[in-house]
Motif scaffolding. Structure first.
Motif, PDB file in Angstrom:
ATOM      1  N   ILE A 183       0.828  -1.217   0.000  1.00  0.00           N
ATOM      2  CA  ILE A 183       0.000   0.000   0.000  1.00  0.00           C
ATOM      3  C   ILE A 183       0.859   1.264   0.000  1.00  0.00           C
ATOM      4  O   ILE A 183       0.590   2.215  -0.741  1.00  0.00           O
ATOM      5  CB  ILE A 183      -0.954   0.009   1.217  1.00  0.00           C
ATOM      6  N   ARG A 240      -5.467   2.581  -0.274  1.00  0.00           N
ATOM      7  CA  ARG A 240      -5.946   1.588  -1.244  1.00  0.00           C
ATOM      8  C   ARG A 240      -7.395   1.266  -0.922  1.00  0.00           C
ATOM      9  O   ARG A 240      -7.755   1.090   0.250  1.00  0.00           O
ATOM     10  CB  ARG A 240      -5.099   0.311  -1.185  1.00  0.00           C
ATOM     11  N   THR A 274      -4.914   2.257   4.830  1.00  0.00           N
ATOM     12  CA  THR A 274      -3.497   2.556   4.781  1.00  0.00           C
ATOM     13  C   THR A 274      -2.777   1.593   5.713  1.00  0.00           C
ATOM     14  O   THR A 274      -3.409   0.904   6.533  1.00  0.00           O
ATOM     15  CB  THR A 274      -3.209   4.015   5.193  1.00  0.00           C
TER      16      THR A 274
END
Length: 651
Positions: free
Chosen positions: A290, A299, A313
């Motif tokens: 990520i 994401r 995150t």
């Protein structure tokens, strides 16, 4: 109506309720009425005898504060910020532990006398069993936020107060503290407090999440929210994970998501929890990437239960840990004491004292239940101090036969007694010269030998059997026992003067079930076993959940045996809950599944049941054998009968 008349009327209302007459109580909320009934029926509180607020002694307060010192360290910023918002409105703030004792307080100094009299003060006891219906005590009992407004209090002493409290839970969902704001005076109507409840709830959740981040600061943490803009600022969900995706712990929002997943796809084991890839429709490589695959480090991930899109995150640990390695790497050697615990408050207190004693010549007594690691702590004390280069001689006083313990400890000269070695023998006390003598289970030492041991400790010299002159010895004595030493002294089984000689400093080890760092202990013991056996192995989340939930009467020693059993019997590398000893599955393990015992005309039913079990267990034969209550060869035999082949063996 003046306050005295209000108190009389309040007492009459409660007395009528206790007599089965509910005149005047129908307007009160159910949560309050249930608490009133507990106060009179379960706690036997007398409404006609109001009780003054109780404030514990300074020493007792310190003891309560020490049990939650990690939380207090994290919570103080939130406490100060909340109080800054409510101080001008006449409110005070209390933070209590899970027994209702106020361990933190904010209020105006000018009101000290009135606040202390009302119990809105540091050290006040708001346990429902003593104070009756109140925000803190009822919140602790029901584990939910509540406002207790004026005459909703049980005790007439408190009917002028308004109090609102919210629980603070640990990562396992257990209430560890209560956040409360209260006022000496307020408007008559309950609706006047409508703004208070969400405010206290908000700050309780903020403190909870800050504590979660502190507890798992050395782990990977997935933080998520439905709003992309809020993830970095104050994402609602927090889930600590291993680098293979196994879930370690979650905050309250994360636990709700896990519960929703389990309701949709119920597992056999009550301790089972999904991995992060089972919770979200995402690969572990995508989770770990990520921070490197997007500019804003976010994401979009879709929850498998509820089909909701979240934005997530990844928060990396302060000290990155390698998978399979229990301790963070460090450029400098880690003292032997530092590896015995992480953030458990009781162990923090023990190790803090132990560090001070490392280079002191004070004799140390270590107590604790069997299996809590008393010898491990003794060795760590030895290895961390100035005697580290000397010998560490461990003696289990309960394991050596009484007829041999004298000669084993004190040694003997040639010809001292029939059957002895021709050249004599240096005793264990002499062997410890220059180092540490550790006497485990000192409470089982025979009384006659206690007198001789007392001389060794007092004079620092030992007299071997058959000798005419004592031999000087330079040693430090550490003793340990799981028994109650004061009881042994009172019953005449331990010399009082010996007790005071060995008890220069007392270190009490908590049982494993009470330790907040159980996850760390399990990982450390497991990783040590894997390294010792030179074997690959991974603990799946369902196994970890079961290990965390078990009470461990045998403590760390029993934990080590359970993990050794799992490593010895597992097929493959992944240890699941079904690879653990049966005792670790709790009081109510899942019932065994019985295959259809049918005549030859219905083999397809038998085959389908077995196939379903194998698929659900991901073809883990040991797990299926446990579910069926049969041996693994029996499962293999039935697989061959029905032509069932594991996917990894298909060509």
């Amino acid at each position: 109506m003046d306050l005295r008349a209000e108190k009389r009327q309040h007492i009459d209302t409660l007395i009528q309720l206790s007599e089965g007459k509910e005149n005047g109580t129908g307007s009160f909320r159910d949560v309050i009425r249930r608490s009133w009934e507990r106060c009179m029926g379960e706690y036997r509180l007398d409404p006609s005898r109001p009780r003054a607020a109780r404030v514990v002694t300074h020493q007792t307060l310190r003891e309560h504060q020490e049990t939650v010192d990690e939380l207090l360290h994290v919570a103080r910023v939130g406490v100060d910020r909340l109080y800054a918002q409510i101080a001008q409105l006449g409110y005070v703030l209390l933070l209590t532990d899970n027994r209702g004792i106020a361990v933190e307080f904010r209020g105006e100094r000018q009101q000290d006398l009135a606040l202390r009299k009302a119990g809105l003060y540091l050290g006040a006891d708001w346990d429902e069993r003593y104070a009756g219906t109140c925000a803190v005590g009822t919140c602790l009992h029901d584990a939910q936020a509540i406002t207790c407004h004026q005459s909703e209090h049980f005790d007439a002493t408190h009917i002028s107060l308004t109090c609102t409290a919210a629980p603070i839970t640990d990562p396992q969902g257990q209430v560890i503290a209560v956040l409360d704001i209260s006022a000496l005076r307020s408007p008559r109507f309950l609706e006047s407090q409508n703004f208070v409840l969400p405010l206290v709830n908000l700050y309780a959740r903020m403190i909870e999440d800050a504590y979660f981040m502190h507890r798992y600061r050395d782990c990977l943490i997935l933080r998520y929210d439905t709003a992309r803009e809020f993830v970095h600022l104050n994402g609602k969900g927090l889930i600590a994970i291993e680098e293979n995706g196994s879930i370690i712990a979650a905050n309250s929002n994360g636990r709700l998501m896990i519960d929703a997943h389990l309701r949709r796809w119920p597992a056999w084991s009550p301790g089972w929890s999904p991995s992060i890839t089972e919770l979200f429709d995402v690969e572990i490589s995508e989770v770990l990437g990520i921070l490197s695959t997007s500019d804003d480090h976010l994401r979009a991930v879709r929850a498998r239960a509820g089909d909701i899109t979240y934005f997530a995150t990844l928060i990396e640990p302060r000290r990155r840990r390698i998978v399979g390695q229990s301790l963070p790497t460090s450029p400098t050697p880690v003292p032997a004491l530092d590896v015995l615990a992480t953030d458990d408050p009781s162990m923090h207190k023990v190790l803090k004292l132990a560090r001070r004693l490392c280079n002191e010549e004070v004799n140390v007594l270590i107590t604790g239940e069997t299996g809590t690691g008393k010898e491990v702590l003794a060795r760590a004390l030895h290895e961390s101090g100035s005697r580290a280069k000397g010998p560490f001689i461990a003696v289990n006083c309960a394991a050596i036969p009484e007829s041999l313990i004298e000669s084993e400890l004190f040694g003997y000269l040639p010809g001292a007694f029939t059957g002895g070695r021709r050249k004599g023998m240096r005793g264990l006390i002499q062997q410890a010269d220059g180092g540490t003598l550790f006497l485990d289970e000192i409470g089982d030492m025979p009384l006659p030998l206690q007198t001789r041991l007392l001389r060794v400790i007092a004079e620092r010299e030992v007299m071997p059997l058959g000798a005419e002159r004592a031999i000087p010895v330079d040693l430090r004595v550490i003793t340990a026992t799981h028994r109650d030493m004061s009881r042994l002294v009172a019953d005449g089984h331990l010399r009082e003067d010996l007790y005071y000689r060995i008890n220069g400093a007392h270190l009490r080890l908590p049982p494993l079930r009470e330790r907040a760092d159980r996850h760390y202990i399990i990982r450390s013991v497991f990783d040590a076993l894997v390294a010792e056996r030179q074997q690959r192995g991974r603990l799946r989340a369902d196994a970890m959940s079961a290990l965390l939930a078990y009470t461990w009467p045998g403590n760390i020693r029993q934990l080590k045996n359970a993990l050794a059993f799992a490593l010895a019997t597992v097929e493959g590398d992944d240890i699941t809950v079904y690879d653990l000893p049966e005792e670790c599955l709790g009081d109510k393990p899942p019932p065994p599944v019985t295959l259809i015992q049918a005549p030859a005309e219905s083999p397809a039913d038998d085959s389908q049941v077995l196939l379903d079990l194998l698929r659900h267990a991901r073809w883990n034969i040991s797990q299926v054998a446990r579910r069926l209550g049969v041996s693994r060869p029996t499962v293999y035999r039935r697989m061959r009968r029905h032509g069932l082949i594991p996917p990894n063996q298909l060509r």
